[in-house]
Design a protein around this motif. Structure first.
Motif, PDB file in Angstrom:
ATOM      1  N   MET A   1     -10.335   9.744 -50.372  1.00 25.90           N
ATOM      2  CA  MET A   1      -9.268   9.142 -51.146  1.00 25.90           C
ATOM      3  C   MET A   1      -9.712   7.747 -51.583  1.00 25.90           C
ATOM      4  SD  MET A   1      -5.396   8.940 -50.013  1.00 25.90           S
ATOM      5  CE  MET A   1      -4.337   7.646 -50.391  1.00 25.90           C
ATOM      6  N   THR A   2      -9.556   7.441 -52.826  1.00 25.23           N
ATOM      7  CA  THR A   2      -9.991   6.171 -53.397  1.00 25.23           C
ATOM      8  C   THR A   2      -8.884   5.132 -53.287  1.00 25.23           C
ATOM      9  OG1 THR A   2     -11.435   7.308 -54.952  1.00 25.23           O
ATOM     10  CG2 THR A   2     -10.816   5.059 -55.504  1.00 25.23           C
ATOM     11  N   LEU A   3      -9.251   3.939 -52.855  1.00 27.93           N
ATOM     12  CA  LEU A   3      -8.333   2.808 -52.802  1.00 27.93           C
ATOM     13  C   LEU A   3      -8.634   1.904 -53.987  1.00 27.93           C
ATOM     14  CD1 LEU A   3      -6.251   0.972 -51.348  1.00 27.93           C
ATOM     15  CD2 LEU A   3      -8.194   0.020 -50.079  1.00 27.93           C
ATOM     16  N   ARG A   4      -7.629   1.621 -54.795  1.00 32.88           N
ATOM     17  CA  ARG A   4      -7.800   0.749 -55.951  1.00 32.88           C
ATOM     18  C   ARG A   4      -7.194  -0.620 -55.626  1.00 32.88           C
ATOM     19  NH1 ARG A   4      -9.581   4.075 -59.766  1.00 32.88           N
ATOM     20  NH2 ARG A   4      -8.948   6.242 -59.685  1.00 32.88           N
ATOM     21  N   ILE A   5      -7.967  -1.660 -55.876  1.00 32.54           N
ATOM     22  CA  ILE A   5      -7.549  -3.025 -55.581  1.00 32.54           C
ATOM     23  C   ILE A   5      -7.795  -3.885 -56.813  1.00 32.54           C
ATOM     24  CG2 ILE A   5      -7.947  -5.047 -54.126  1.00 32.54           C
ATOM     25  CD1 ILE A   5      -9.049  -3.107 -52.003  1.00 32.54           C
ATOM     26  N   SER A   6      -6.798  -4.668 -57.178  1.00 31.07           N
ATOM     27  CA  SER A   6      -6.951  -5.637 -58.269  1.00 31.07           C
ATOM     28  C   SER A   6      -6.897  -7.033 -57.665  1.00 31.07           C
ATOM     29  CB  SER A   6      -5.819  -5.489 -59.292  1.00 31.07           C
ATOM     30  OG  SER A   6      -5.923  -4.250 -59.931  1.00 31.07           O
TER      31      SER A   6
ATOM     32  N   VAL B   1     -10.707  -8.871 -61.331  1.00 28.57           N
ATOM     33  CA  VAL B   1     -11.588  -7.792 -60.896  1.00 28.57           C
ATOM     34  C   VAL B   1     -10.747  -6.602 -60.441  1.00 28.57           C
ATOM     35  CG1 VAL B   1     -13.340  -7.122 -59.199  1.00 28.57           C
ATOM     36  CG2 VAL B   1     -13.314  -9.444 -60.086  1.00 28.57           C
ATOM     37  N   ASN B   2     -11.151  -5.421 -60.848  1.00 28.24           N
ATOM     38  CA  ASN B   2     -10.573  -4.187 -60.350  1.00 28.24           C
ATOM     39  C   ASN B   2     -11.649  -3.475 -59.545  1.00 28.24           C
ATOM     40  OD1 ASN B   2      -7.976  -4.336 -61.604  1.00 28.24           O
ATOM     41  ND2 ASN B   2      -9.018  -3.941 -63.542  1.00 28.24           N
ATOM     42  N   LEU B   3     -11.335  -3.136 -58.303  1.00 26.14           N
ATOM     43  CA  LEU B   3     -12.293  -2.470 -57.424  1.00 26.14           C
ATOM     44  C   LEU B   3     -11.769  -1.102 -57.029  1.00 26.14           C
ATOM     45  CD1 LEU B   3     -12.931  -5.433 -54.965  1.00 26.14           C
ATOM     46  CD2 LEU B   3     -14.424  -4.698 -56.810  1.00 26.14           C
ATOM     47  N   CYS B   4     -12.685  -0.176 -56.841  1.00 26.62           N
ATOM     48  CA  CYS B   4     -12.360   1.132 -56.283  1.00 26.62           C
ATOM     49  C   CYS B   4     -13.217   1.289 -55.029  1.00 26.62           C
ATOM     50  CB  CYS B   4     -12.672   2.248 -57.263  1.00 26.62           C
ATOM     51  SG  CYS B   4     -11.630   2.247 -58.715  1.00 26.62           S
ATOM     52  N   VAL B   5     -12.570   1.444 -53.901  1.00 20.46           N
ATOM     53  CA  VAL B   5     -13.276   1.662 -52.641  1.00 20.46           C
ATOM     54  C   VAL B   5     -13.215   3.159 -52.380  1.00 20.46           C
ATOM     55  CG1 VAL B   5     -13.383   1.094 -50.194  1.00 20.46           C
ATOM     56  CG2 VAL B   5     -12.596  -0.626 -51.845  1.00 20.46           C
TER      57      VAL B   5
ATOM     58  N   ILE C   1     -10.520  -3.431 -44.848  1.00 15.83           N
ATOM     59  CA  ILE C   1     -10.187  -4.316 -45.962  1.00 15.83           C
ATOM     60  C   ILE C   1      -8.904  -5.062 -45.661  1.00 15.83           C
ATOM     61  CG2 ILE C   1      -9.538  -4.383 -48.398  1.00 15.83           C
ATOM     62  CD1 ILE C   1     -11.240  -1.852 -48.751  1.00 15.83           C
ATOM     63  N   LEU C   2      -8.921  -6.365 -45.899  1.00 16.29           N
ATOM     64  CA  LEU C   2      -7.727  -7.190 -45.730  1.00 16.29           C
ATOM     65  C   LEU C   2      -7.690  -8.189 -46.874  1.00 16.29           C
ATOM     66  CD1 LEU C   2      -5.393  -7.455 -43.704  1.00 16.29           C
ATOM     67  CD2 LEU C   2      -6.703  -9.236 -42.565  1.00 16.29           C
ATOM     68  N   ARG C   3      -6.605  -8.154 -47.638  1.00 17.90           N
ATOM     69  CA  ARG C   3      -6.472  -9.087 -48.770  1.00 17.90           C
ATOM     70  C   ARG C   3      -6.309 -10.504 -48.256  1.00 17.90           C
ATOM     71  NH1 ARG C   3      -4.892  -6.242 -53.892  1.00 17.90           N
ATOM     72  NH2 ARG C   3      -4.725  -8.373 -54.606  1.00 17.90           N
ATOM     73  N   GLY C   4      -6.729 -11.463 -49.053  1.00 19.56           N
ATOM     74  CA  GLY C   4      -6.688 -12.870 -48.660  1.00 19.56           C
ATOM     75  C   GLY C   4      -5.314 -13.341 -48.243  1.00 19.56           C
ATOM     76  N   ARG C   5      -4.262 -12.878 -48.910  1.00 22.96           N
ATOM     77  CA  ARG C   5      -2.906 -13.326 -48.555  1.00 22.96           C
ATOM     78  C   ARG C   5      -2.471 -12.804 -47.190  1.00 22.96           C
ATOM     79  NH1 ARG C   5      -1.594 -10.169 -53.385  1.00 22.96           N
ATOM     80  NH2 ARG C   5      -1.295  -8.023 -52.744  1.00 22.96           N
ATOM     81  N   ASP C   6      -3.179 -11.795 -46.664  1.00 20.46           N
ATOM     82  CA  ASP C   6      -2.857 -11.252 -45.349  1.00 20.46           C
ATOM     83  C   ASP C   6      -3.726 -11.832 -44.239  1.00 20.46           C
ATOM     84  OD1 ASP C   6      -0.837  -9.593 -46.372  1.00 20.46           O
ATOM     85  OD2 ASP C   6      -2.298  -8.052 -46.902  1.00 20.46           O
ATOM     86  N   VAL C   7      -4.657 -12.699 -44.607  1.00 19.40           N
ATOM     87  CA  VAL C   7      -5.539 -13.334 -43.626  1.00 19.40           C
ATOM     88  C   VAL C   7      -4.849 -14.584 -43.088  1.00 19.40           C
ATOM     89  CG1 VAL C   7      -7.760 -14.481 -43.269  1.00 19.40           C
ATOM     90  CG2 VAL C   7      -7.619 -12.444 -44.726  1.00 19.40           C
TER      91      VAL C   7
END
Length: 134
Positions: free
Chosen positions: A1-6, A26-30, A36-42
């Motif tokens: 399953m692909t995770l899409r992150i903008s 940037v748009n990423l597909c993992v 993975i942890l977004r900066g706002r969750d760090v």
């Protein structure tokens, strides 16, 4: 399953322990399993200044630093005991138990969601304290 992150320009995220910062939008597909942890969750160690925040920090570290997971799990167990003893709301206790179950199953990412709820609950409870003292 692909995770899409903008990511917005300058936004950070942690990928398998490495801090990555976007330059430009940037748009990423993992496409495989990754931590993975977004900066706002760090959360920084300095921001971990309440029982719920200390619990979040310990859980976050267990999630992004699996090589030292045993040490972080010990911190989680210690912190969850402190927090459970301070909670009075049945709903907060249920969320804390859900957090503990996820952490016990090594679902640290899922546990972080419960812990964010506990942080908000704690902030709301702390905000009521000065009003009650007046």
């Amino acid at each position: 399953m692909t995770l899409r992150i903008s990511l917005r320009d300058g936004e950070r995220m942690v990928v398998n322990g490495a801090v990555v910062r976007a330059t430009g939008r940037v748009n990423l597909c993992v496409e495989n399993t990754a931590t993975i942890l977004r900066g706002r969750d760090v959360m920084t160690a300095e921001e971990a200044n309440t029982p719920a925040r200390l619990l979040y920090f310990a859980c976050m570290m267990a999630y992004i630093d699996p090589d030292n997971a045993a040490r972080h799990r010990d911190a989680i167990v210690s912190r969850i005991g402190d927090l459970m003893g301070a909670l009075e709301s049945p709903e907060a206790k249920r969320v804390c138990i859900a957090f503990a179950q996820k952490a016990a199953l090594l679902d640290f990412y899922g546990a972080l969601t419960d812990c964010r709820w506990l942080i908000a609950y704690e902030a709301e409870a702390m905000a009521r304290i000065p009003a009650a003292a007046e």
